[in-house]
Write a protein that holds these residues in place. Structure first.
Motif, short mmCIF file in Angstrom:
data_model
loop_
_atom_site.label_atom_id
_atom_site.label_comp_id
_atom_site.label_asym_id
_atom_site.label_seq_id
_atom_site.Cartn_x
_atom_site.Cartn_y
_atom_site.Cartn_z
N LEU A 447 0.85 -1.18 0.00
CA LEU A 447 0.00 0.00 0.00
C LEU A 447 0.89 1.24 0.00
O LEU A 447 2.02 1.20 0.47
CB LEU A 447 -0.89 0.02 1.25
CG LEU A 447 -1.79 -1.19 1.52
CD1 LEU A 447 -2.59 -0.96 2.78
CD2 LEU A 447 -2.71 -1.44 0.35
N ASN A 448 0.34 2.33 -0.50
CA ASN A 448 1.09 3.59 -0.50
C ASN A 448 0.49 4.50 0.56
O ASN A 448 -0.70 4.85 0.51
CB ASN A 448 0.99 4.24 -1.89
CG ASN A 448 1.83 5.50 -1.97
OD1 ASN A 448 2.73 5.70 -1.16
ND2 ASN A 448 1.54 6.35 -2.95
N ILE A 449 1.30 4.90 1.55
CA ILE A 449 0.81 5.70 2.66
C ILE A 449 1.50 7.07 2.63
O ILE A 449 2.70 7.16 2.38
CB ILE A 449 1.06 4.99 4.01
CG1 ILE A 449 0.46 5.77 5.17
CG2 ILE A 449 2.52 4.72 4.25
CD1 ILE A 449 0.51 5.02 6.48
N THR A 450 0.71 8.12 2.85
CA THR A 450 1.26 9.47 2.93
C THR A 450 0.69 10.15 4.17
O THR A 450 -0.43 9.86 4.61
CB THR A 450 0.89 10.31 1.69
OG1 THR A 450 -0.53 10.33 1.53
CG2 THR A 450 1.56 9.75 0.45
N VAL A 463 -4.16 6.73 2.49
CA VAL A 463 -3.71 5.42 2.02
C VAL A 463 -4.24 5.19 0.62
O VAL A 463 -5.45 5.27 0.38
CB VAL A 463 -4.21 4.30 2.96
CG1 VAL A 463 -3.66 2.96 2.50
CG2 VAL A 463 -3.82 4.58 4.40
N ALA A 464 -3.33 4.94 -0.32
CA ALA A 464 -3.70 4.59 -1.68
C ALA A 464 -3.72 3.07 -1.81
O ALA A 464 -2.70 2.41 -1.65
CB ALA A 464 -2.72 5.20 -2.68
N MET A 528 -8.06 6.35 0.56
CA MET A 528 -8.86 6.50 1.77
C MET A 528 -8.01 7.23 2.81
O MET A 528 -6.78 7.27 2.72
CB MET A 528 -9.30 5.14 2.31
CG MET A 528 -10.27 4.40 1.41
SD MET A 528 -10.94 2.93 2.22
CE MET A 528 -11.84 3.67 3.60
N SER A 529 -8.67 7.79 3.80
CA SER A 529 -7.95 8.52 4.85
C SER A 529 -8.49 8.11 6.21
O SER A 529 -9.64 7.69 6.35
CB SER A 529 -8.08 10.03 4.65
OG SER A 529 -9.44 10.43 4.78
N ALA A 530 -7.62 8.23 7.20
CA ALA A 530 -7.99 7.95 8.59
C ALA A 530 -7.42 9.05 9.46
O ALA A 530 -6.30 9.53 9.22
CB ALA A 530 -7.46 6.59 9.04
N ILE A 547 -4.84 -3.62 4.86
CA ILE A 547 -6.20 -3.99 4.48
C ILE A 547 -6.35 -5.50 4.67
O ILE A 547 -5.47 -6.27 4.32
CB ILE A 547 -6.55 -3.58 3.04
CG1 ILE A 547 -5.51 -4.09 2.05
CG2 ILE A 547 -6.71 -2.09 2.94
CD1 ILE A 547 -5.91 -3.83 0.61
N THR A 548 -7.48 -5.89 5.26
CA THR A 548 -7.65 -7.28 5.68
C THR A 548 -9.04 -7.79 5.34
O THR A 548 -9.97 -7.01 5.08
CB THR A 548 -7.45 -7.40 7.20
OG1 THR A 548 -8.38 -6.54 7.86
CG2 THR A 548 -6.05 -7.01 7.61
#
Length: 616
Positions: A447-450, A463-464, A528-530, A547-548
């Motif tokens: 996953l790509n996280i920024t 999260v992409a 998506m964002s958290a 992701i699960t």
């Protein structure tokens, strides 16, 4: 002195307490359990240890008729807890007349938990500030089934050992290491200090040392001088002290530069009180049995392998994570550095301290016949086998039910092994894709996280998610393959975190979001964002996403990213108190806030007169 044992058995053999009354340092443990109803009480009351300052193992005080231990241990200041009793370094239980603990000099317990239970008359145990005593802050202090209806400490501000004995507390500057509330001890001390004599020029002597102590002079040093031997991991002694009076009889091991009570496993006793390294082999029955069959059930058991280069059988099983201090694991794993060969059987079963088998850094061969075996099963946090240098395996190989060990790592291990040992017998379940890695992310793409906007309380994480990672082959949102997004985060001091922390020393916090079923991804990914909330100010955080298929499993995850929150107003100060020095002067004392949320540059003190509202 070594272990101090005062039990019914010793008392029936005419126990001579005078031989131990001069003991200042116990290199073992102290057990006082006289079974008061079976022996002469006058004998028990005469037992005193007036000079004992430090105990390297644990202290167990039980089944006695003592009212207080103040006269028995008047100078006891530190319990190191190098050896524990079921995880405890201080155990006080079933003393039916005990009214107060009375351990007034106790300043430091360096390792292990504390339990004080079933002392029906005991007061004040709950009043003590155990956080000041316990060096390891995540330890437990259990006080239960004692007398609960006690009054507050009558002569002390907050904490006491007895009605007339207050708990000694150090100023914050002393970091729990002091002679009094205002006098700090030297930095190399632990458990406080004392004056060498009562003259005006007397110097402070450590009750115990952080590292090593010169046996003859009592001087604390970081490590032993080259011309001295290390004894019991705490003392520095000369060769003459080791072989003559030190602990009765000592043996010198030149190879490890230590003085030992007996030659350790892997060494042979020679003339002139010396221990020489034994070369373990079947011909000498693996150093006369000392290195033959090793069964490891706890972290401490690893020490039995410290000097064994070759063993017949090694079984490691059912080891939970008990002590989370990093040094404890490093010490245990360093004992594996000598092991080069396992001849017959190697088993690792249900061990929760291994994330990789690289701790067996010098292991070159497992098995010397076709009947040999290697079994790796039910190790929850194992993610790798040998990532670099791998041993040669002969015989059978069985690797099953390791929840976070991916099949690709197992296959790579097998392929490499079979280039050198073609007769390796691999069980069918070892190659089964469902037998291992069922809680791991075993896919190659990430996953790509920024990191989005970061404030002092909150941070936004984006999260992409690749389209193929959460949609089934139909490509429609109604066929979600992994519908849950989890964002894991925690405070970090090193910025060198791993996804799986096998020691449980700092667990990840988590935010869970469900993937929006109504969103159709455009292009190759869905973003998506958290939002992370309730963060501390001015702290570094580590974060990653996963992701699960269900909330309680681990699936595809991102690399770990790091961010720092902004500073903000600190939490309130602690333990503010004041003392009137004169009609116009007040001295204020306080402790810094537990959550400063950034560096504290200064304190602002506001004050105003108060009206006297008492009736005339």
């Amino acid at each position: 002195c070594g272990d101090i044992r005062v039990t019914l058995f010793e008392l029936k053999r005419d126990f001579d307490v005078h031989t131990l009354s001069s003991c200042e340092i116990s290199l073992g443990s102290v057990i006082y359990a006289p079974m008061h109803f079976s022996v002469d009480t006058s004998t028990i009351t005469a037992i005193r240890f007036p000079n004992l300052r430090e105990v390297h193992g644990y202290i167990l005080l039980a089944y006695s008729s003592m009212h207080s231990f103040s006269s028995m241990f008047p100078r006891l200041s530190v319990i190191h807890g190098k050896d524990l009793y079921h995880g405890y370094s201080l155990i006080i239980m079933d003393n039916f007349l005990l009214e107060s603990l009375g351990l007034t000099s106790l300043i430091s317990i360096r390792r292990g938990n504390v339990i004080i239970a079933r002392n029906s008359q005991l007061c004040y145990a709950r009043s003590l500030h155990w956080d000041d005593v316990m060096e390891t802050k995540n330890t437990q202090v259990i006080a239960r089934q004692n007398r609960d209806n006690c009054a507050f400490c009558p002569t002390c501000p907050s904490a006491c050992w007895s009605p007339t004995q207050c708990q000694q507390r150090c100023s914050p500057n002393c970091q729990g290491n002091c002679l009094s509330e205002t006098v700090c001890c030297p930095e190399q001390c632990v458990g406080g200090c004392h004056y060498s004599n009562i003259t005006a020029t007397s110097s402070l002597i450590c009750n115990a040392c952080k590292n090593m102590r010169i046996h003859k002079t009592g001087l604390c040093v970081e490590k032993c001088p080259d011309n001295m031997l290390k004894a019991d991991g705490a003392l520095c002694v000369t060769h003459e002290e080791c072989t003559s009076f030190f602990l009765g009889t000592g043996f010198i091991s030149d190879e490890i530069n230590e003085c030992v009570l007996s030659c350790p496993p892997g060494f042979t006793r020679m003339s002139r009180s010396r221990c020489v390294r034994c070369i373990s082999s079947p011909a000498n029955n693996y150093c006369h049995g000392a290195c033959k069959d090793r069964h490891i059930r706890s972290i401490g058991d690893f020490r039995s392998l410290k000097y064994c280069s070759r063993v017949h059988t090694l079984n490691i099983y059912n080891i939970e994570t008990v002590d989370t201090r990093r040094n404890t694991f490093l010490e245990a794993f360093s004992a594996l550095s000598s092991l080069e060969q396992i001849d017959h059987e190697f088993t690792i079963h249900n061990v929760k301290i291994f994330s990789a088998l690289s701790v067996f850094s010098r292991l070159r061969r497992i098995g010397i016949t076709s009947n040999s075996s290697m079994t790796i099963e039910e190790n929850e946090f194992l993610t790798e086998l040998w990532p670099s240098t791998q041993p040669i395996i002969q015989g059978s190989l069985n690797i099953v039910r390791n929840a976070r060990l991916c099949l690709k790592n197992i296959v790579n291990f097998i392929n490499y092994t079979m280039t050198r040992e073609t007769d390796l017998q691999v069980t069918r379940d070892t190659r089964n894709e469902y037998a291992n890695g069922y809680l791991a992310s075993c896919e190659s793409n990430f996953l790509n996280i920024t990191i989005g906007k970061v404030y002092s309380f909150t941070a936004n994480i984006n999260v992409a998610i690749p389209k193929e990672s959460f949609l089934r082959s139909s490509g429609t949102a109604e066929h979600l393959r992994r519908p849950f997004l989890s964002v894991y985060y925690k405070i970090t001091r090193t910025k060198n975190e791993t996804h799986v922390d096998a020691t449980h020393s700092n667990k990840w916090s988590r935010v869970v979001k469900k993937v929006n079923y109504n969103v159709t991804p455009q292009g190759g990914s869905l973003t998506m964002s958290a939002k992370l909330t309730s963060l501390l100010g001015d702290e570094w955080y580590a974060v990653y996403a996963s992701i699960t298929s269900s909330i309680n499993t681990i699936g595809l995850f991102s690399p770990i990213a790091y961010f720092r929150t902004l500073q903000r107003q600190p939490e309130p100060i602690l333990n503010l108190c004041g003392e009137s020095l004169s009609r116009s002067t007040i001295e204020l004392v306080w402790q810094p806030p537990s959550k400063p949320n950034g560096p504290i540059s200064h304190y602002l003190i506001y004050y105003a007169p108060m009206e006297d509202r008492l009736p005339v």
